[in-house]
Scaffold this active site. Structure first.
Site, mmCIF file in Angstrom:
data_model
loop_
_atom_site.group_PDB
_atom_site.id
_atom_site.type_symbol
_atom_site.label_atom_id
_atom_site.label_comp_id
_atom_site.label_asym_id
_atom_site.label_seq_id
_atom_site.Cartn_x
_atom_site.Cartn_y
_atom_site.Cartn_z
ATOM 1 N N GLY A 839 0.757 -1.373 0.116
ATOM 2 C CA GLY A 839 -0.010 -0.380 -0.042
ATOM 3 C C GLY A 839 0.449 0.936 -0.060
ATOM 4 O O GLY A 839 0.306 2.616 0.243
ATOM 5 N N GLY A 841 2.136 4.533 -1.015
ATOM 6 C CA GLY A 841 1.741 5.388 -2.260
ATOM 7 C C GLY A 841 0.155 5.154 -2.343
ATOM 8 O O GLY A 841 -0.446 6.192 -3.101
ATOM 9 N N ASP A 842 -1.057 3.945 -1.850
ATOM 10 C CA ASP A 842 -1.645 4.011 -2.197
ATOM 11 C C ASP A 842 -2.400 4.527 -1.083
ATOM 12 O O ASP A 842 -2.666 4.089 0.898
ATOM 13 C CB ASP A 842 -2.550 2.081 -2.476
ATOM 14 N N TYR A 843 -3.422 5.344 -1.260
ATOM 15 C CA TYR A 843 -4.976 5.465 -0.053
ATOM 16 C C TYR A 843 -5.764 4.945 0.620
ATOM 17 O O TYR A 843 -5.616 4.908 2.055
ATOM 18 C CB TYR A 843 -5.941 6.479 -0.788
#
Length: 1017
Positions: A839, A841-843
């Site tokens: 995850g 960089g992933d919201y």
């Protein structure tokens, strides 16, 4: 006499603002040069006049403009483009003079420069991404050949347009523009047949001084030029190191010239025969593109680059044929547009054409690939939690400092080979760079698409094993314990007076010596064993000590001798026991002394010497009763045998890898585009010894069916000595596999058994893998394996057995597609229920399982609460090491139950909710097939079960008239355009999400073509 008129409209300006004085321009298939300026399909210089003297660059530059040609008031041609440049000239009595340059929107790509990596995407997919990033939506592909996906394709210090030109030319794609009133469409083709054609023939005016009322062609000059007669390309792949990879293509229509003008090039930039064959053909067609060329003049404005037309009325009937315009230069003058110039002269239009016969395919000029100037630094990367990440070839993934798009994980690059100090056939050295290591990457032939690791370096955080320069005399080989603490080390100290070789084993040190072991120690040897020591000598042990032998044993010492025990002592033997010394013999004990023998106990003694036998004691008893004293019996322990090495076989006895058995030599020589000779192993022409070939025993073949048995290449696959067949392959073997599928009852569509492994063939293989149950009558022991659409050994044996059994597939009308399969492919790459993504960089944070349930958004927590495995996660939180270990353990122990439970959870909490949400808004999908339902599933997983995305994309459309294809295109295009608004992620993730939208659109459209029903359960 026809009346001509020219008009120009620039968006945002009044129609009456500008009058056209004249124009000149050039159109070409792909790029060319006009007036020392690049021409990307077309470039026009338009001279204007306006009553307005205050027009500004802001009103023109980068705006859309339309040049219209009218004949007798009717529009006959439109040129739509953007204004690249505006020049403002003098102002006369009534007008100010302007000049603008009209170019395609494609030219905007020349203003963006980038370095980035594309993986597992075809050239059309890459081009579409480049165009969409610039906001160009009016483009289309009309291709005869399916472009293979490129494992690793790098845009390196190039403009987007340079990159587009390069990869398009490599695949044989050319582009032209189709002009309409409000837009121009960029059309990519790979065959002249795909170019648009004028509905009516164009007449040829052969009579000097004659008049003709229709547009016509004049001054046709046909040129025939000697050019390259054939091409031969050669390349290399480490996966088949002895295979020739030679492709030869012979030119056609060359009877007028010598046939021995060969063009040879290496490397050919391909790694398989299918691409090599196509690239060789493309190269030849480029080199011969102007072998048959015509120049002509015309006043027909419809003759633009990329247009086919039929010529008629030429006196030479051979010229009355279909032609393709590859370049056109246009001129138009309209002097009467200005009152101050007296209105002298008529409006004129003419063009000069470069033509080729339409049966010839025009290829774009190949662009030089950017060369990497030298090695560069990269960092080894892998999945979260992995310290060592490699494949079966020892290749690793890397992240380059200039790569702005990847997330420094296992998706950052292709597998990159690693140079080792020594590499032979199962001998040499092997040191895998670990995640986080800094490496030096070179590029084969300077090609950015072919990285290879040639060195490793330390940096500020990855430092040397010993501090420098304090230990500058030390040479070290130190490793680090994987998933633990510790290291192994071999180091050399070279400081004069302190020379040392240090060997440190963190756990075990095993050695196998096949013959002698000799050690010479010039000084002392010290050995410390903290636990037990075991020694076993199969024959004899010889020990010579020039000085003393001292032994100290804290507990017992046992010696067992199978034969005799003999000791010879030069001076004396002294034995002292704290309690007892016992000697026992089965027959006799002889004690002999040269001078004196004494037995002493309790103050009494017996002494035997030359003077006699002396008995001394308080009393001397002879036959007076009593009993003899007894000593302890032997109680020694047997020696334990040392353990054997876990692997004691020498390297020479190891089984050779499959790749050695698949080595081939020779060259595949393509005579024409329709045939490819079968490659034979080198042993077919050369015997390995002096024995006659006739005496060699032919081994029994594994394949048994009449259809598959004759193929040597398929036989190799059955022996696991050749690579599997997958989508993108093209060969005679693929054709045999397709014939087998057809015989078994699978429908491959109109193409049938054409030798091209396309989506239809892949779907049929997947259906076979799902439906066939092995009988094991022909092949006793094998497994089909995963349902992946790839023909490996297991699937090949199953096909062979099915043919032998007479098995027929009976459900070929409406196939059943498992709901959610497309989503699983893009969420977790089909890696199963145990996959975990970090995850970064992933919201959504860390994500879990087949459909990547989010931790930050609470999805995985909700799943755990409803799971029958709930107790396993008691007290654990997602995105922790402990949670991840339990998750993957369950996946390995209960793979089917874990997968099915995840599927049902997503269906219940995402898909079903989205279906109900859409139904409440009046959108019903009960009669749509698998592709649309997989679209809904994937969208609900990616955006949430209550997302309005699908409704927004379809809002206002007439659903009754929409096809499944229409729905897919609208929804996926909506995702692409609105990515940054819909996702709270990093820019690198936005790029990945856009790529997914494009790729998933293609996959869903392919599924739509198959027309499969869906299994909604």
């Amino acid at each position: 006499m026809a009346r001509l008129q020219f008009q120009l409209k620039v968006d945002g300006l009044e129609d009456e603002s500008l009058v056209v004085r004249g124009f000149e321009g050039q159109e070409s298939l792909s790029d060319s040069v006009w007036r020392c300026e690049p021409c990307y399909g077309f470039r026009y210089q338009v001279d204007l006049a306006s009553a307005l003297s205050n027009l500004t660059a802001e009103q023109f530059v980068d705006q859309t403009a339309h040049l219209t040609i009218l004949r007798d008031g009717q529009v006959v041609q439109q040129i739509n483009g953007i204004v690249r440049q505006l020049s403002k000239g003098d102002t006369g009595h009534r007008h100010t003079f302007y000049s603008l340059t009209l170019v395609p929107a494609l030219e905007r790509l020349s203003l963006r420069s980038n370095s980035r990596i594309f993986q597992q995407q075809s050239v059309p997919e890459i081009i579409s991404i480049l165009l969409q990033e610039m906001g160009i939506e009016d483009y289309a592909f009309a291709l005869k050949r399916e472009c293979a996906q490129r494992e690793f394709c790098v845009q390196y210090r190039e403009t987007d347009l340079q990159f587009l030109h390069r990869i398009a030319a490599e695949e044989g794609l050319v582009y032209s523009h189709l002009h309409e009133a409000q837009k121009h469409t960029l059309l990519f083709t790979d065959s002249s047949d795909s170019q648009p054609k004028l509905a009516k023939p164009v007449p040829y005016n052969a009579l000097a001084g004659g008049e003709i009322n229709l547009p016509y062609v004049v001054d046709l000059q046909f040129k025939t030029t000697a050019q390259v007669s054939h091409t031969e390309l050669k390349d290399y792949s480490f996966k088949k190191p002895a295979y020739g990879f030679t492709q030869r293509t012979q030119g056609k229509d060359i009877a007028y010239q010598q046939p021995n003008y060969e063009h040879f090039d290496a490397p050919g930039r391909y790694k398989d025969d299918a691409n090599g064959k196509a690239f060789s053909q493309i190269r030849l067609e480029y080199l011969r593109r102007d072998a048959l060329l015509a120049d002509a003049k015309s006043d027909e404005p419809l003759l633009l680059a990329g247009v086919r037309f039929d010529l008629q009325d030429h006196l030479d009937h051979a010229m009355n044929r279909d032609w393709l315009v590859v370049q056109a230069n246009h001129q138009g003058t309209q002097p009467q547009a200005l009152q101050e110039e007296g209105g002298s002269g008529a409006t004129t239009y003419s063009n000069q054409l470069k033509l080729i016969p339409a049966h010839i395919t025009w290829r774009a000029r190949p662009c030089a690939k950017p060369q990497v100037d030298g090695p560069m630094i990269a960092t080894v990367v892998g999945p979260q939690g992995e310290e060592i990440y490699c494949d079966n070839f020892g290749r690793v993934k890397v992240h380059f400092p200039w790569d702005r798009y990847s997330s420094s994980n296992e998706k950052s690059s292709c597998w990159v080979r690693v140079a080792q100090e020594w590499a032979g056939s199962q001998y040499g050295s092997m040191a895998i760079p670990r995640v986080g290591h800094e490496v030096i990457v070179s590029f084969l032939n300077g090609d950015p698409d072919q990285p290879i690791i040639t060195g490793r370096t330390y940096h500020a955080t990855n430092t040397a094993p010993y501090a420098l320069p304090d230990h500058k005399t030390k040479t070290v080989l130190r490793t680090e314990t994987h998933q633990g603490q510790g290291y192994n080390e071999l180091s050399f100290e070279d400081q004069a007076g302190s020379e040392q070789i240090l060997l440190h084993a963190q756990k075990d040190w095993d050695a196998l010596i096949e013959h002698d072991h000799t050690e010479v120690i010039r000084h002392d040897q010290h050995l410390t064993v903290d636990n037990d020591r075991f020694t076993r000598i199969q024959r004899n042990q010889h020990l010579t000590v020039e000085g003393e032998v001292r032994s100290k044993i804290a507990l017992d010492s046992s010696h067992e001798v199978g034969a005799s025990l003999q000791h010879k002592v030069g001076q004396r033997i002294a034995v002292e026991a704290g309690k007892e010394i016992s000697l026992k013999s089965g027959a006799k004990i002889v004690v002999e002394a040269g001078a004196e023998l004494t037995l002493k106990a309790g103050g009494s003694f017996v002494k035997v010497d030359a003077g006699g036998v002396h008995l001394v004691g308080p009393a001397i008893n002879l036959n007076a009763g009593g009993s003899a004293g007894s000593g302890s019996a032997y109680g020694g322990q047997l020696a334990a045998a040392p353990r054997m090495l876990a692997q004691a076989k020498p390297v020479a006895e190891l089984v050779q890898p499959d790749i050695a058995a698949s080595m081939q030599s020779g060259a595949a020589r393509v005579i024409d585009v329709a045939s490819l000779p079968t490659m034979m192993p080198s042993s077919a022409n050369n015997t390995a010894n002096d024995e006659p070939v006739a005496e060699e025993k032919t081994p029994e073949r594994i394949l048994k069916s009449d259809l598959l048995k004759p193929s040597d290449e398929l036989e190799k696959l059955a022996k696991r000595q050749a690579s599997a067949y997958r989508q993108g392959n093209h060969s005679d073997e693929v054709k045999l596999l397709q014939e087998a599928l057809i015989k078994l009852g699978f429908d491959l569509g109109k193409a049938g058994a054409d030798g091209d492994f396309g989506s239809k063939t892949k779907t049929a293989i997947e259906q076979f893998q799902k439906s066939y149950q092995p009988s094991h009558q022909t092949h006793p022991s094998y497994s089909i394996g995963a349902v992946d659409g790839i023909v490996g050994k297991g699937t090949l044996l199953a096909l062979d057995e099915a043919l032998m059994d007479g098995w027929v597939y009976e459900n070929n009308i409406y196939q059943i597609w498992p709901l959610g399969k497309t989503s699983e492919k893009y969420e977790s790459a089909g890696r199963g229920p145990g996959v975990i993504s970090t995850g970064n960089g992933d919201y959504g944070g860390a994500s879990y399982g087949c459909y990547q349930m989010s931790s930050n958004l609470g999805v995985v927590q909700k799943y755990i609460q409803s799971s029958k495995f709930k107790e396993f996660f008691s007290g654990l939180n997602p995105a922790t090491k402990e949670f991840n270990v339990v998750w993957q353990d369950i996946a390995s122990r209960y793979p089917q139950e874990f997968r099915e439970e995840q599927h049902q959870f997503i269906k219940r909490t995402h898909y079903d909710i989205q279906i109900g949400h859409l139904r409440g808004k009046g959108l019903l999908f009960e009669h749509n097939r698998a592709a649309v339902h997989d679209l809904i599933w994937s969208t609900s997983v990616q955006f949430g079960g209550r997302t309005n995305l699908i409704f927004n994309a379809l809002n206002g459309q007439n659903m009754e008239s929409m096809t499944d294809k229409d729905i897919i295109i609208l929804v996926q295009d909506y995702k692409l355009v609105n990515t940054e608004r819909l996702f709270k992620s990093s820019p690198s993730w936005w790029s990945d999400l856009k790529k997914r939208a494009v790729s998933e659109k293609k996959a869903l459209l392919e599924l739509e073509i198959d027309g499969l029903e869906v299994d909604i359960k």
